[in-house]
Design a protein around this motif. Structure first.
Motif, PDB file in Angstrom:
ATOM      1  N   UNK A   1       1.031  -0.931   0.280  1.00 51.47           N
ATOM      2  CA  UNK A   1      -0.389  -0.186   0.102  1.00 51.47           C
ATOM      3  C   UNK A   1       1.133   0.952   0.507  1.00 51.47           C
ATOM      4  N   UNK A   2       1.676   1.009   0.678  1.00 50.02           N
ATOM      5  CA  UNK A   2       2.987   2.393   0.871  1.00 50.02           C
ATOM      6  C   UNK A   2       2.997   2.981  -0.333  1.00 50.02           C
ATOM      7  N   UNK A   3       3.440   1.415  -1.007  1.00 46.96           N
ATOM      8  CA  UNK A   3       4.432   1.632  -2.458  1.00 46.96           C
ATOM      9  C   UNK A   3       3.590   2.237  -3.410  1.00 46.96           C
ATOM     10  N   UNK A   4       2.210   1.563  -3.406  1.00 45.40           N
ATOM     11  CA  UNK A   4       1.342   2.581  -4.548  1.00 45.40           C
ATOM     12  C   UNK A   4       1.252   3.663  -4.245  1.00 45.40           C
ATOM     13  N   UNK A   5       1.306   4.227  -3.123  1.00 44.93           N
ATOM     14  CA  UNK A   5       1.071   6.034  -2.124  1.00 44.93           C
ATOM     15  C   UNK A   5       2.173   6.260  -3.085  1.00 44.93           C
ATOM     16  N   UNK A   6       3.340   6.236  -2.798  1.00 49.46           N
ATOM     17  CA  UNK A   6       4.594   7.292  -3.587  1.00 49.46           C
ATOM     18  C   UNK A   6       4.154   6.689  -5.145  1.00 49.46           C
ATOM     19  N   UNK A   7       4.186   6.293  -5.688  1.00 51.30           N
ATOM     20  CA  UNK A   7       3.739   6.077  -6.833  1.00 51.30           C
ATOM     21  C   UNK A   7       2.649   6.907  -7.471  1.00 51.30           C
ATOM     22  N   UNK A   8       1.396   6.854  -6.540  1.00 53.32           N
ATOM     23  CA  UNK A   8       0.960   7.740  -7.076  1.00 53.32           C
ATOM     24  C   UNK A   8       0.875   9.179  -6.406  1.00 53.32           C
TER      25      UNK A   8
ATOM     26  N   UNK B   1       9.495  -0.855  -2.709  1.00 51.79           N
ATOM     27  CA  UNK B   1      10.691   0.375  -2.993  1.00 51.79           C
ATOM     28  C   UNK B   1       9.837   1.610  -3.255  1.00 51.79           C
ATOM     29  N   UNK B   2       9.776   2.367  -1.915  1.00 52.19           N
ATOM     30  CA  UNK B   2       9.211   4.148  -1.979  1.00 52.19           C
ATOM     31  C   UNK B   2      10.010   5.212  -2.364  1.00 52.19           C
ATOM     32  N   UNK B   3       9.484   5.598  -3.652  1.00 54.31           N
ATOM     33  CA  UNK B   3       9.966   6.389  -4.208  1.00 54.31           C
ATOM     34  C   UNK B   3       9.971   7.951  -3.937  1.00 54.31           C
ATOM     35  N   UNK B   4      10.831   8.762  -3.688  1.00 55.96           N
ATOM     36  CA  UNK B   4      10.043   9.818  -3.383  1.00 55.96           C
ATOM     37  C   UNK B   4       9.416  10.404  -4.489  1.00 55.96           C
ATOM     38  N   UNK B   5       8.405  12.294  -3.972  1.00 56.22           N
ATOM     39  CA  UNK B   5       7.865  12.291  -5.151  1.00 56.22           C
ATOM     40  C   UNK B   5       8.538  12.586  -6.021  1.00 56.22           C
ATOM     41  N   UNK B   6       9.814  12.921  -6.488  1.00 53.86           N
ATOM     42  CA  UNK B   6       9.576  13.485  -7.909  1.00 53.86           C
ATOM     43  C   UNK B   6      10.928  12.440  -8.745  1.00 53.86           C
ATOM     44  N   UNK B   7      10.934  11.502  -8.296  1.00 52.03           N
ATOM     45  CA  UNK B   7      11.533   9.959  -8.529  1.00 52.03           C
ATOM     46  C   UNK B   7      11.757  10.068 -10.112  1.00 52.03           C
ATOM     47  N   UNK B   8      10.505   9.846 -10.500  1.00 53.18           N
ATOM     48  CA  UNK B   8       9.910   9.823 -12.052  1.00 53.18           C
ATOM     49  C   UNK B   8      10.471  10.693 -12.568  1.00 53.18           C
ATOM     50  N   UNK B   9       9.790  12.107 -12.100  1.00 46.37           N
ATOM     51  CA  UNK B   9      10.194  13.114 -13.030  1.00 46.37           C
ATOM     52  C   UNK B   9      11.819  13.101 -13.376  1.00 46.37           C
ATOM     53  N   UNK B  10      12.257  12.837 -12.302  1.00 46.13           N
ATOM     54  CA  UNK B  10      13.844  13.496 -12.381  1.00 46.13           C
ATOM     55  C   UNK B  10      14.157  11.925 -13.162  1.00 46.13           C
ATOM     56  N   UNK B  11      14.103  11.025 -13.357  1.00 46.35           N
ATOM     57  CA  UNK B  11      14.132  10.550 -14.267  1.00 46.35           C
ATOM     58  C   UNK B  11      14.275  10.120 -16.000  1.00 46.35           C
ATOM     59  N   UNK B  12      12.592  10.822 -16.379  1.00 48.07           N
ATOM     60  CA  UNK B  12      12.254  11.119 -17.111  1.00 48.07           C
ATOM     61  C   UNK B  12      13.595  12.216 -18.156  1.00 48.07           C
ATOM     62  N   UNK B  13      13.488  12.828 -17.335  1.00 45.70           N
ATOM     63  CA  UNK B  13      14.308  14.175 -17.227  1.00 45.70           C
ATOM     64  C   UNK B  13      16.162  13.876 -17.342  1.00 45.70           C
ATOM     65  N   UNK B  14      16.724  12.634 -16.316  1.00 45.66           N
ATOM     66  CA  UNK B  14      17.869  12.389 -17.095  1.00 45.66           C
ATOM     67  C   UNK B  14      17.975  11.919 -18.264  1.00 45.66           C
TER      68      UNK B  14
END
Length: 299
Positions: A18-25, A95-108
């Motif tokens: 549940x925590x993983x999903x919350x972090x992803x969303x 795995x709990x991604x920080x809030x900007x994890x995906x945005x930074x991955x795409x930008x990088x």
């Protein structure tokens, strides 16, 4: 516009899922699709997933049997591909991604593509443990010129392989190289896959993209720590790595791996019966050489 599908593979981790999903969303760059692959969990996992599925926040793929991490990722990535995703963002169920994890991955990823003039084979995050330190099991392997983009002022380094804990895989890599090897079941499937797709171009680690891996103990793979409780997992890992070393790197690398395995077990005073099991797993790797499946074309 680039579309990203997040793929989370889970098995009996209802307490963390549940925590993983919350972090992803909650990402600043929210995934266009979120797929959760349930490897036939027998705990309360369906109850955790049900509210999110009912709200339309996620899509759940419930498998009839546990196919391991390798099978789960292959299934989820294939479905994301069929749904037309340009990238899949894959991670474990702790795995709990920080809030900007995906945005930074795409930008990088886009920065690396622009600077290098070629598309990286993958982009991975920096994986921390729960105390804020580096997660010992999830350190990617740098290339010889790892700092090529760093010296140009970008928080991105070149890597040759990584683990399946917050990794962005482009569609072209799946088209060209296929999916993770389901027969591996667990362990070394991530290493094999990222090494395979990195044959076309190196991957990148984006230093501004961070996640927390909620492992119980922060330690890397050490064959000197085989016990009767964890031997089954080590047997998969040993068979898989032996297969990879022999069939993709040659006899010399297989022999080097066999020596390292025996040395580490001796140094760790692993009981003789467990050393025998590990050696049998090593030998099974000689005839074990699975081939990749490819996602179904949607063109």
């Amino acid at each position: 516009m680039t579309s990203v599908a997040a793929v989370i593979v889970t098995y009996n981790r209802a307490d963390k899922l549940g925590a993983v999903i919350k972090h992803v969303l909650a990402q600043t760059r929210r995934p266009d699709q979120v797929l959760v692959v349930d490897n036939a969990s027998t705990d309360g996992t369906p109850g955790v997933l049900a509210p999110y599925e009912a709200a339309g926040s996620i899509t759940v793929l419930t498998l009839p049997e546990n196919t391991g991490g390798a099978g789960g990722f292959a299934t989820g990535m294939a479905r994301a591909y069929e749904m037309g995703a340009d990238f899949v963002w894959i991670m474990d169920d702790d795995c709990y991604p920080d809030a900007e994890a995906l945005e930074e991955l795409v930008r990088g990823y886009e920065t690396a593509q622009h600077e290098l003039g070629t598309a990286p084979s993958f982009a991975c995050s920096v994986v921390k443990w729960t105390d804020g330190g580096i997660c010992e099991m999830n350190n990617p392997g740098p290339t010889w010129d790892w700092g090529r983009l760093l010296v140009r002022g970008h928080q991105v380094v070149l890597v040759g392989h990584c683990s399946f804990v917050s990794v962005l895989v482009p569609r072209w890599a799946m088209t060209r190289f296929g999916l993770p090897l389901k027969p591996y079941f667990i362990w070394f499937d991530d290493m094999e896959y990222t090494l395979r797709i990195a044959k076309a171009a190196p991957g990148v680690q984006v230093l501004t993209s961070t996640v927390v891996h909620d492992l119980g103990v922060n330690q890397g793979v050490n064959f000197g720590q085989i016990t009767y409780a964890n031997a089954w997992k080590y047997e998969y890992g040993i068979r898989n790595e032996a297969s990879y070393r022999l069939h993709h790197e040659g006899v010399a690398e297989f022999v080097a791996f066999a020596r390292r395995l025996q040395r580490m077990m001796a140094e760790g005073r692993v009981p003789l019966r467990l050393r025998l099991r590990a050696t049998k797993a090593l030998l099974r790797g000689i005839r074990f050489a699975p081939k990749p499946e490819f996602p179904r074309s949607v063109l």
